[in-house]
Write an enzyme that holds these catalytic residues in place. Structure first.
Site, PDB file in Angstrom:
ATOM      1  N   HIS A   1      20.447   4.300 -74.495  1.00  0.00           N
ATOM      2  CA  HIS A   1      19.657   3.499 -73.837  1.00  0.00           C
ATOM      3  C   HIS A   1      19.505   2.035 -74.614  1.00  0.00           C
ATOM      4  CE1 HIS A   1      18.110   6.892 -71.243  1.00  0.00           C
ATOM      5  NE2 HIS A   1      19.017   6.292 -70.748  1.00  0.00           N
TER       6      HIS A   1
ATOM      7  N   LYS B   1      14.263  13.172 -58.813  1.00  0.00           N
ATOM      8  CA  LYS B   1      14.611  13.946 -59.976  1.00  0.00           C
ATOM      9  C   LYS B   1      13.160  14.588 -60.424  1.00  0.00           C
ATOM     10  CE  LYS B   1      18.029  11.235 -62.380  1.00  0.00           C
ATOM     11  NZ  LYS B   1      18.397  10.127 -63.376  1.00  0.00           N
TER      12      LYS B   1
HETATM   13  O1  PNS Z   1      18.959   6.403 -63.359  1.00  0.00           O
HETATM   14  P1  PNS Z   1      18.060   6.599 -62.574  1.00  0.00           P
HETATM   15  O2  PNS Z   1      17.043   7.703 -63.100  1.00  0.00           O
HETATM   16  O3  PNS Z   1      18.240   7.298 -61.192  1.00  0.00           O
HETATM   17  O4  PNS Z   1      17.054   5.297 -62.400  1.00  0.00           O
HETATM   18  C1  PNS Z   1      15.974   5.547 -61.293  1.00  0.00           C
HETATM   19  C2  PNS Z   1      16.048   4.288 -60.504  1.00  0.00           C
HETATM   20  C3  PNS Z   1      14.760   4.109 -59.673  1.00  0.00           C
HETATM   21  C4  PNS Z   1      16.116   2.874 -61.311  1.00  0.00           C
HETATM   22  C5  PNS Z   1      17.361   4.400 -59.572  1.00  0.00           C
HETATM   23  O5  PNS Z   1      17.156   5.716 -59.087  1.00  0.00           O
HETATM   24  C6  PNS Z   1      17.461   3.537 -58.529  1.00  0.00           C
HETATM   25  O6  PNS Z   1      18.337   2.470 -58.978  1.00  0.00           O
HETATM   26  N1  PNS Z   1      17.151   3.612 -57.417  1.00  0.00           N
HETATM   27  C7  PNS Z   1      17.143   2.775 -56.199  1.00  0.00           C
HETATM   28  C8  PNS Z   1      16.112   3.081 -55.388  1.00  0.00           C
HETATM   29  C9  PNS Z   1      14.583   2.830 -55.637  1.00  0.00           C
HETATM   30  O7  PNS Z   1      14.196   1.816 -56.234  1.00  0.00           O
HETATM   31  N2  PNS Z   1      14.129   4.044 -55.968  1.00  0.00           N
HETATM   32  C10 PNS Z   1      12.616   4.305 -56.296  1.00  0.00           C
HETATM   33  C11 PNS Z   1      11.870   4.927 -55.650  1.00  0.00           C
HETATM   34  S1  PNS Z   1      12.710   6.493 -54.863  1.00  0.00           S
END
Ligand code: PNS
Length: 161
Positions: free
Chosen positions: A17, A41
């Site tokens: 990262h 998750k």
């Molecule tokens: O790589 P990750 O762990 O899935 O990253 C997390 C995150 C929130 C950045 C990713 O899942 C994403 O871009 N989600 C889009 C939707 C969103 O904003 N979710 C947050 C609440 S569920």
């Protein structure tokens, strides 16, 4: 002034990262590492702990800051007036996953475009899941973590023992 948002779970943040953060710094004026919650998750570390670790990892890097958010990425993108979302990808599985996220984000906020940075060979095998598996197995994942993050995790597990 260009601002790149690097969102993720960072459970915990790895040197992979960190490499993406450094490479984004070469492309944009400011980088914000956004530690977030993906409802799909289960996390080993709380949002606060993941933010603490991200802050330790980027300490000393100019033009980088860390925020924690339990909201939507597209809302944070507007709040921070970001210009772009940057995500690192290591393989085809990552690409498929990240493209789905990027498409969802763009559909709900047409300004929120994602660019992908291919992980360098040295970092291709580094994954937060692997770090967590090593910790569960009682192994030291230090090679995959910034030294201050490895120390943070050691202290956390000692005080929990
Ligand atoms: O790589 P990750 O762990 O899935 O990253 C997390 C995150 C929130 C950045 C990713 O899942 C994403 O871009 N989600 C889009 C939707 C969103 O904003 N979710 C947050 C609440 S569920």
């Amino acid at each position: 002034m260009s601002l790149a948002l690097i969102p993720g779970s960072f459970d915990p943040i790895t040197v992979g990262h960190l490499d993406i953060v450094k490479r984004a710094l070469a492309l944009y004026d400011e980088v914000v590492v956004a530690v977030m919650i993906n409802d799909q998750k289960n996390y080993d570390y709380t949002l606060e702990q993941r933010v603490d670790m991200a802050e330790l990892a980027v300490k000393g890097l100019d033009r980088v800051c860390v925020v924690g958010s339990d909201g939507l990425l597209i809302d944070l993108f507007d709040e921070l007036q970001a210009d772009v979302i940057v995500k690192g990808i290591r393989n085809e599985e990552d690409r498929a996953y990240e493209e789905k996220m990027a498409a969802w984000n763009l559909e709900h906020n047409p300004r929120a475009k994602t660019i992908f940075l291919q992980a360098a060979d040295d970092f291709e095998q580094i994954h937060s899941t692997k770090v967590r598996d090593m910790i569960h197995a009682g192994e030291q994942p230090d090679a995959f973590l910034a030294p201050a993050v490895a120390e943070y995790i050691r202290t956390l597990h000692c005080s929990n023992a």
